[in-house]
Design an enzyme around this catalytic site. Structure first.
Site, PDB file in Angstrom:
ATOM      1  N   LYS A 196      18.225  38.608 -19.304  1.00  0.00           N
ATOM      2  CA  LYS A 196      16.821  38.246 -19.114  1.00  0.00           C
ATOM      3  C   LYS A 196      16.706  36.730 -19.272  1.00  0.00           C
ATOM      4  O   LYS A 196      16.934  36.178 -20.350  1.00  0.00           O
ATOM      5  CB  LYS A 196      15.929  38.949 -20.133  1.00  0.00           C
ATOM      6  N   ARG A 206       2.441  37.746 -18.208  1.00  0.00           N
ATOM      7  CA  ARG A 206       1.873  37.302 -19.483  1.00  0.00           C
ATOM      8  C   ARG A 206       0.356  37.265 -19.425  1.00  0.00           C
ATOM      9  O   ARG A 206      -0.309  37.454 -20.439  1.00  0.00           O
ATOM     10  CB  ARG A 206       2.480  35.949 -19.866  1.00  0.00           C
ATOM     11  N   LYS A 228      10.306  30.455 -24.970  1.00  0.00           N
ATOM     12  CA  LYS A 228      11.226  31.518 -25.377  1.00  0.00           C
ATOM     13  C   LYS A 228      12.685  31.176 -25.067  1.00  0.00           C
ATOM     14  O   LYS A 228      13.538  32.061 -24.989  1.00  0.00           O
ATOM     15  CB  LYS A 228      10.822  32.836 -24.699  1.00  0.00           C
ATOM     16  N   GLU A 244      26.706  38.884 -21.793  1.00  0.00           N
ATOM     17  CA  GLU A 244      25.617  39.599 -22.459  1.00  0.00           C
ATOM     18  C   GLU A 244      25.594  41.071 -22.053  1.00  0.00           C
ATOM     19  O   GLU A 244      25.377  41.959 -22.886  1.00  0.00           O
ATOM     20  CB  GLU A 244      24.281  38.938 -22.121  1.00  0.00           C
ATOM     21  N   LYS A 259      16.964  40.320 -14.979  1.00  0.00           N
ATOM     22  CA  LYS A 259      15.572  39.955 -14.783  1.00  0.00           C
ATOM     23  C   LYS A 259      15.471  38.437 -14.772  1.00  0.00           C
ATOM     24  O   LYS A 259      15.996  37.785 -15.681  1.00  0.00           O
ATOM     25  CB  LYS A 259      14.725  40.532 -15.931  1.00  0.00           C
ATOM     26  N   SER A 285       6.781  39.932 -11.865  1.00  0.00           N
ATOM     27  CA  SER A 285       5.392  39.693 -11.481  1.00  0.00           C
ATOM     28  C   SER A 285       5.226  38.469 -10.589  1.00  0.00           C
ATOM     29  O   SER A 285       4.442  38.488  -9.638  1.00  0.00           O
ATOM     30  CB  SER A 285       4.535  39.534 -12.743  1.00  0.00           C
ATOM     31  N   TYR A 324       6.634  46.191  -8.992  1.00  0.00           N
ATOM     32  CA  TYR A 324       5.201  46.453  -8.826  1.00  0.00           C
ATOM     33  C   TYR A 324       4.893  46.953  -7.422  1.00  0.00           C
ATOM     34  O   TYR A 324       3.781  47.418  -7.161  1.00  0.00           O
ATOM     35  CB  TYR A 324       4.402  45.182  -9.131  1.00  0.00           C
TER      36      TYR A 324
END
Length: 335
Positions: A196, A206, A228, A244, A259, A285, A324
């Site tokens: 991610k 968000r 982040k 990872e 992602k 998104s 989506y």
């Protein structure tokens, strides 16, 4: 005579093209991300994501049943938590009667065969909008993992089929597997957000959950990271994503995720080649919003771009696409 090899022979018409097509899409390739709000008969469109809504549980259940009828078999659910329930511990995240837990129970009661994968991260519950507990000016890894275990077990108790940790804490997959097994939930799977990235493509998401980092919040001044990047991955890195993902598989992940999606297809293929578990890709998104905005302007054709991008994600190696566009694409595929 020349050329002997003519690729166009396999492109003469749609019947031939469909016979030799290497990659196909079906509604069961999709997972639909859903945003859940408090109340009854609540449906609020997210301005930056036309056609996507925050819904109360009753309307979420109705939507889930429609998705299942279209052939979609998984939903990834998120909740918008009231501000008065947020703090720095995230304790509302494991409230047995919390919004997420009630939503899981309602969905499984109404549509038992729908696979429910609730999000596991503290940002919807954090007064600071971060994925974990703030301490000493950063997100504290190990205490956050302890909170995530409580959260995941509460999801399993409510009926979740998988938990989906999106927090990017080190070692959290192992802690979740140990915690779920200790609580007797050996068959509840883990779909880990393994690669991610700290991406600007998450902006509309968000907005949907009001989960952007907040540098100042609460009565007492606390040093809070402005973004982040100390836990989500640097988008310049490729090898790190494979590392990872392999770590997460070693720790017990049943699926891994990359992602964002379209901008990271090289990573999807690298991860697919490296692991022996299904790879999920989150078509995020911002990627959705860009298509919708361009289509609204008449610059792109929504359906054609939608299907091309979804096909490209599948071609790159996705076993499951969280998007989506899931409902729109399923409707087209069913025609």
């Amino acid at each position: 005579m020349f050329p002997i090899h003519r690729g166009r022979r396999l492109r003469v018409n749609e019947s031939i093209r469909s016979l030799v097509r290497e990659t196909t899409l079906s509604p069961s390739d999709f997972m639909f991300p859903m945003f859940i709000a408090e109340g009854e008969n609540v449906q609020v469109e997210i301005p930056s994501m036309p056609g996507i809504f925050r819904r109360s549980i009753d309307l979420t259940v109705k939507e889930v049943q429609e998705l299942f009828d279209l052939g979609i078999r998984a939903v990834n659910i998120y909740v918008k938590v009231s501000e008065d329930l947020k703090d720095n511990t995230g304790k509302e995240a494991w409230n047995p009667n919390g919004l997420m837990q009630n939503a899981i129970r309602a969905i499984k009661a109404a549509c038992p065969e729908m696979i429910v994968m609730p999000d596991v991260a503290l940002d919807p519950y954090s007064i600071y909008g971060h994925d974990g507990i703030i301490a000493n000016g950063d997100v504290e890894n190990d205490s956050t993992n302890e909170a995530l275990v409580k959260m995941a077990v509460s999801h399993a108790q409510a009926g979740a089929d998988f938990v989906a940790p999106s927090d990017m804490m080190d070692g959290r997959v192992l802690r979740l597997r140990q915690g779920l097994d200790a609580a007797g939930f050996h068959n509840v799977g883990i779909m880990s957000y393994s690669a991610k990235y700290a991406s600007a493509f998450y902006g509309p998401f968000r907005d949907a959950l009001d989960s952007a980092p907040k540098v100042e919040s609460g009565a007492e001044p606390v040093e809070v990271p402005k973004d982040k990047k100390t836990y989500q991955m640097d988008y310049a890195n490729r090898i790190e994503a494979v590392k990872e993902a392999l770590w997460d598989v070693q720790e017990g992940a049943d699926m891994v995720m990359v992602k964002p999606g379209i901008a990271y297809l090289d990573i999807v293929r690298e991860v697919k080649n490296a692991v022996d578990v299904p790879v999920t890709v989150y078509h995020v998104s911002g990627e959705y919003a860009m298509i919708k905005a361009a289509a609204e302007k008449g610059w792109l054709e929504n359906d054609k771009i939608m299907m091309e991008q979804l096909m490209c994600i599948k071609r790159a190696g996705a076993s499951l696409i969280s998007t989506y566009f899931a409902k729109e694409a399923a409707i087209l595929l069913n025609q």
